[in-house]
Design an enzyme around this catalytic site. Structure first.
Site, PDB file in Angstrom:
ATOM      1  N   ASN B 139      22.551  16.511  33.857  1.00 15.89           N
ATOM      2  CA  ASN B 139      23.147  17.845  33.971  1.00 15.89           C
ATOM      3  C   ASN B 139      23.585  18.134  35.402  1.00 15.89           C
ATOM      4  O   ASN B 139      24.625  18.721  35.652  1.00 15.89           O
ATOM      5  CB  ASN B 139      22.165  18.914  33.514  1.00 15.89           C
ATOM      6  CG  ASN B 139      21.943  18.857  32.004  1.00 15.89           C
ATOM      7  OD1 ASN B 139      20.878  19.149  31.512  1.00 15.89           O
ATOM      8  ND2 ASN B 139      22.950  18.447  31.248  1.00 15.89           N
ATOM      9  N   CYS B 140      22.758  17.691  36.342  1.00 18.13           N
ATOM     10  CA  CYS B 140      23.097  17.984  37.740  1.00 18.13           C
ATOM     11  C   CYS B 140      24.025  16.940  38.355  1.00 18.13           C
ATOM     12  O   CYS B 140      24.680  17.204  39.364  1.00 18.13           O
ATOM     13  CB  CYS B 140      21.826  18.155  38.561  1.00 18.13           C
ATOM     14  SG  CYS B 140      20.538  16.974  38.168  1.00 18.13           S
TER      15      CYS B 140
END
Ligand code: SF4
Ligand code: SF4
Lengths: 136, 406
Positions: B139-140
């Site tokens: 996600n990051c």
């Protein structure tokens, strides 16, 4: 100036069926003597030739071969030392069979005596930084 | 009279330090005597240049947009596999790394024309390096693919960090078998056709300070053409090796782990190297200054090639089989004469370590010190010495039973 040199030609399979030798004779006026040939259709071909002719024709002929993708290795070629790469380690002095590479006992630098070199190429891969180069 | 490193540094700052290379000091002490020379000379410089396999670099490439997490992914630098197992943008590249499609020794002897050492040389030479990476995406760090040129000047940090360099003495390699063998000690011809050795002898750093009395953790050194530091003892550091009366080990003994900023180094001193039939590696230039704090320390630096002995090891059998059998012992004086007598045969010798380059390093370091550009450091901790009781352990193999869980 006329010259005569022995060369090894490696043909990729796509070139094996082309009339390259014919062109060397016809377009570049070279006289050639086939010393060894192993050319099987659809595989890589190998040809060892003695090529003679005018220097200019010879150079153009070699250029033509290079351009169409033939890999050329010269039998009587020049071995040169790339002095910027040579570290003077000395690993080659026991490899060279002709005494063309010798150690100066004072400076411990390695000298290359071109006149003694027979272009056997033994030093080329044995030199760790690959300073000994094959030139055509 | 004993000097301190601070006193020597004061003289360096004033441009008054007296410096000699480990080669020059031999004659100097012969002329002046130990007492006088110890008073006059402040620093002795050493040097060595040769293939050092346990070398490598770590670096940070900066964050791409969108971000990618290289750690746990796969990263290639000019097709050579790098180690991507840190955070998002930190990588390590070892000198022996190879491209996946390098034929290795499939056609023996393999040529190993381009590997980690060559990438390091190209990077330090300022050439663009092709980086191709795949990652798993988070996600990051959503990105999964990155293809870009990188260049040393754009990297946040680029650091040479070598786990084991500057071996204090080393085996001399021979081959008694019927066929040529291709080793990390070079090409060895059959029937004792040649003998190869790999240290700078009397100029080599740890041979001039055999008990590590001045060389320690934190010592500032010449590294790869720039300055660096000793960070630790190197892997396989074995101070307990047998020694001659002069304290010099008679076989491979101490080693150094070193570090330095790659951005101030040069490709002349970090050379991509190909050992036929063995692998790709990096030739590294290292020079260590030895502060002459006492007569004893000076005496160690006067060691001559004739007083340094090394074992001749058969690389066709004893070495690969890890047998401790040796063919004999020879001095570097004999090795440097060009031939030695072994098993009643006169055998030509060759070096893998460049003595002229070692001289150049010792001279460069000498110049830096004389010009006041290079100050000595006080080690923050010593290297483990003889008294440390280190034993160099072989691998004790323990078979893994089929159903044993970790
Ligand atoms: S082996 Fe190569 S680098 Fe070493 S001295 Fe010979 S030519 Fe120079
Ligand atoms: S090519 Fe052969 S003869 Fe020439 S320098 Fe190299 S090893 Fe010696």
């Amino acid at each position: 100036m006329a010259i005569s040199k022995r060369v090894v030609l490696h043909f990729p399979s796509r070139l094996v069926e082309q009339p390259i030798i014919y062109k060397l004779v016809k377009d570049y006026n070279l006289v050639l003597n086939i010393l060894k040939a192993s050319v099987t259709p659809k595989e890589e071909g190998l040809l060892i030739l003695e090529l003679s002719g005018a220097r200019e024709d010879y150079d153009r002929g070699i250029q033509y071969l290079t351009d169409i993708g033939v890999r050329i290795q010269s039998l009587g070629q020049n071995i040169m030392r790339n002095d910027a790469r040579c570290t003077h380690c000395g690993a080659c002095v026991v490899i060279c069979p002709t005494g063309a590479l010798t150690l100066d006992p004072k400076t411990r630098m390695v000298n290359f005596h071109e006149d003694k070199c027979t272009a056997c190429e033994l030093c080329v891969l044995a030199c760790p930084p690959r300073a000994m180069e094959v030139h055509f | 009279m004993a000097k301190t490193i601070q006193e020597i540094n004061e003289k360096i700052r004033q441009g008054k330090a007296v410096v000699a290379t480990a080669e020059e000091i031999i004659d100097l002490v012969k002329q002046k005597g130990t007492q006088k020379a110890a008073r006059e000379v402040d620093v002795v410089t050493t040097g060595t240049f040769g293939p050092m396999c346990s070398s490598g670099i770590y670096f940070n490439i900066g964050h791409s947009r969108p971000r990618i997490k290289l750690g746990g992914g796969r990263v290639y630098l000019n097709d050579v596999l790098a180690y991507a197992a840190f955070a998002a943008t930190d990588l390590y590249l070892g000198a022996n790394a190879l491209p996946d499609d390098d034929p290795r020794n499939r056609f023996h002897p393999g040529e190993f024309n381009y590997g980690g050492g060559h990438v390091i040389e190209d990077l330090v030479a300022g050439k663009d390096i092709r980086l191709i990476a795949t990652a798993y995406g988070t996600n990051c760090y959503p990105r999964r693919k990155l293809e870009t040129w990188i260049n040393l000047k754009d990297l946040n940090e680029a650091v040479l960090f070598n786990l084991r360099n500057a071996y204090q003495n080393y085996n001399v390699a021979a081959n008694t078998s019927e066929k040529t063998i291709y080793t990390y000690m070079g090409v060895l011809k059959p029937h004792l056709g040649n003998i190869n050795y790999a240290t700078a002898g009397q100029l080599s750093p740890l041979l001039n300070d055999p008990y590590y009395k001045t060389i320690g953790i934190g010592t500032r050194i010449f590294l790869g053409g720039g300055t660096g530091y000793i960070t630790w003892h190197g892997t396989q550091h074995n101070p307990h090796a047998p020694r001659s009366e002069n304290g010099v080990p008679r076989q491979s003994a101490g080693t150094l782990a070193v570090i330095g900023d790659l951005k101030q180094m040069s490709p002349r001193w970090l050379v991509g190297t190909s050992m036929l039939g063995y692998g790709a590696t990096l030739s590294v230039g290292i020079g260590v200054p030895i502060p002459i704090l006492s007569e004893e320390i000076l005496r160690y630096t006067t060691v001559k090639d004739e007083e340094i002995f090394a074992p001749v090891v058969d690389y066709s059998e004893a070495y690969p089989g890890r047998s401790s059998e040796i063919l004999g012992e020879v001095s570097y004086g004999e090795l440097k004469s060009g031939k030695i007598l072994i098993q009643e045969k006169e055998v030509p010798t060759a070096s893998l370590s460049s003595y002229p380059r070692a001289v150049e390093i010792a001279n460069t370091l000498k110049e830096w010190i004389m010009k006041g550009e290079f100050l000595l450091t006080e080690p923050v901790a010593p290297l483990p010495g003889v008294e440390a009781g280190i034993t160099f352990k072989p691998l004790n193999e323990r078979p893994i039973e089929d159903n044993r869980r970790i």
